[in-house]
Design a protein around this motif. Structure first.
Motif, mmCIF file in Angstrom:
data_model
loop_
_atom_site.group_PDB
_atom_site.id
_atom_site.type_symbol
_atom_site.label_atom_id
_atom_site.label_comp_id
_atom_site.label_asym_id
_atom_site.label_seq_id
_atom_site.Cartn_x
_atom_site.Cartn_y
_atom_site.Cartn_z
ATOM 1 N N VAL A 33 31.213 9.152 47.537
ATOM 2 C CA VAL A 33 30.199 9.436 46.521
ATOM 3 C C VAL A 33 30.862 9.165 45.188
ATOM 4 N N LEU A 34 30.315 8.238 44.424
ATOM 5 C CA LEU A 34 30.913 7.853 43.146
ATOM 6 C C LEU A 34 30.193 8.576 42.015
ATOM 7 N N ALA A 35 30.901 9.514 41.402
ATOM 8 C CA ALA A 35 30.299 10.321 40.348
ATOM 9 C C ALA A 35 31.376 10.876 39.439
ATOM 10 N N ASP A 36 30.967 11.204 38.242
ATOM 11 C CA ASP A 36 31.807 11.944 37.308
ATOM 12 C C ASP A 36 31.153 13.306 37.177
ATOM 13 N N GLU A 37 31.628 14.246 37.979
ATOM 14 C CA GLU A 37 30.997 15.563 38.017
ATOM 15 C C GLU A 37 31.098 16.281 36.672
ATOM 16 N N GLY A 38 32.191 16.086 35.954
ATOM 17 C CA GLY A 38 32.357 16.730 34.659
ATOM 18 C C GLY A 38 31.279 16.318 33.673
ATOM 19 N N SER A 39 30.884 15.058 33.736
ATOM 20 C CA SER A 39 29.833 14.544 32.853
ATOM 21 C C SER A 39 28.472 14.528 33.527
ATOM 22 N N ASP A 40 28.431 14.940 34.801
ATOM 23 C CA ASP A 40 27.205 14.946 35.608
ATOM 24 C C ASP A 40 26.557 13.559 35.659
ATOM 25 N N ILE A 41 27.388 12.558 35.991
ATOM 26 C CA ILE A 41 26.908 11.185 36.105
ATOM 27 C C ILE A 41 27.100 10.720 37.543
ATOM 28 N N PHE A 42 26.007 10.369 38.187
ATOM 29 C CA PHE A 42 26.040 9.839 39.551
ATOM 30 C C PHE A 42 25.962 8.322 39.464
ATOM 31 N N HIS A 43 26.972 7.638 39.992
ATOM 32 C CA HIS A 43 27.054 6.182 39.894
ATOM 33 C C HIS A 43 26.488 5.472 41.119
ATOM 34 N N GLY A 44 26.731 6.021 42.302
ATOM 35 C CA GLY A 44 26.252 5.382 43.527
ATOM 36 C C GLY A 44 27.072 5.801 44.723
ATOM 37 N N ARG A 55 32.394 -2.731 57.471
ATOM 38 C CA ARG A 55 32.878 -3.070 56.126
ATOM 39 C C ARG A 55 32.107 -2.263 55.093
ATOM 40 N N PRO A 56 32.723 -1.953 53.957
ATOM 41 C CA PRO A 56 32.009 -1.192 52.937
ATOM 42 C C PRO A 56 31.064 -2.055 52.110
ATOM 43 N N VAL A 57 29.972 -1.442 51.672
ATOM 44 C CA VAL A 57 29.044 -2.035 50.710
ATOM 45 C C VAL A 57 28.758 -0.971 49.657
ATOM 46 N N PHE A 58 28.224 -1.410 48.529
ATOM 47 C CA PHE A 58 27.961 -0.492 47.419
ATOM 48 C C PHE A 58 26.468 -0.360 47.187
ATOM 49 N N ALA A 59 25.987 0.885 47.132
ATOM 50 C CA ALA A 59 24.598 1.188 46.790
ATOM 51 C C ALA A 59 24.598 1.840 45.415
ATOM 52 N N ALA A 60 24.120 1.110 44.424
ATOM 53 C CA ALA A 60 24.059 1.642 43.054
ATOM 54 C C ALA A 60 22.979 2.709 42.962
ATOM 55 N N ARG A 61 23.096 3.558 41.965
ATOM 56 C CA ARG A 61 22.147 4.654 41.768
ATOM 57 C C ARG A 61 20.701 4.164 41.805
ATOM 58 N N GLY A 62 20.420 3.026 41.210
ATOM 59 C CA GLY A 62 19.061 2.488 41.177
ATOM 60 C C GLY A 62 18.559 1.986 42.523
ATOM 61 N N GLN A 63 19.443 1.820 43.491
ATOM 62 C CA GLN A 63 19.061 1.373 44.828
ATOM 63 C C GLN A 63 18.874 2.530 45.802
ATOM 64 N N ILE A 64 19.088 3.741 45.316
ATOM 65 C CA ILE A 64 18.996 4.927 46.164
ATOM 66 C C ILE A 64 17.659 5.602 45.924
ATOM 67 N N ASP A 65 16.942 5.857 47.014
ATOM 68 C CA ASP A 65 15.632 6.492 46.918
ATOM 69 C C ASP A 65 15.784 8.004 46.843
ATOM 70 N N THR A 66 16.250 8.624 47.942
ATOM 71 C CA THR A 66 16.348 10.076 48.001
ATOM 72 C C THR A 66 17.633 10.510 48.697
ATOM 73 N N LEU A 67 18.243 11.545 48.171
ATOM 74 C CA LEU A 67 19.424 12.166 48.766
ATOM 75 C C LEU A 67 18.940 13.405 49.513
#
Length: 117
Positions: A33-44, A55-67
C-alpha cells in the motif's frame, strides 16, 4: 467475486488481500500500500499480478474503485495497469535494495536480541 465486506480506509488495507478488475476478475493480491500516512495521502497499490506469472503491477489511486475489508476493486482492467517502474513512488516500493535494507535491519535486530544480557 466473494463478499468483500464493508468499505474501509487505505489505512486498514493489508498485504495479500485480493484485487479485482472492473469486470470482477481476480487479478492478484496487494503487495504494497503506497501512502504517506503522516500527510494522509494515498498514492496507490502495488499488486502481485497472478495473471502475469506473479509479477507486480501498479494501480494508481485513480484506477481504484473501492477499498473493502477483504479486497479491492478497480475501475480498469488488468491490461490497463502498468509496471511499478513507470511510477517513481511505486518503483521505490518494489526496489530490491529497499527489501535488502529491511532484511539487513531485521537481521541486526535479531542478533541484538540474541546477545546475552
Amino acid at each position: 467475486m466473494d463478499n468483500l465486506g464493508a468499505p474501509v480506509s487505505y489505512l486498514a488495507l493489508q498485504a495479500h488481500l485480493p484485487v479485482y478488475d472492473r469486470d470482477g476478475n481476480r487479478i492478484g493480491v496487494i503487495e504494497h500500500v503506497l501512502a504517506d500516512e503522516g500527510s494522509d495521502i494515498f498514492h496507490g497499490l502495488v499488486v502481485r499480478a497472478e495473471y502475469l506469472l506473479d509479477r507486480p503491477v501498479f494501480a494508481a489511486r485513480g484506477q481504484i474503485d473501492t477499498l473493502y475489508e477483504r479486497g479491492v476493486t478497480l475501475t480498469v482492467t488488468a491490461d490497463d495497469l502498468r509496471e511499478p517502474a513507470e511510477d517513481p513512488i511505486a518503483a521505490d516500493a518494489t526496489d530490491d535494495s529497499v527489501a535488502e535494507q529491511a532484511r539487513e535491519g531485521l537481521r541486526r535486530a535479531w542478533e541484538w536480541l540474541q546477545r546475552p544480557q
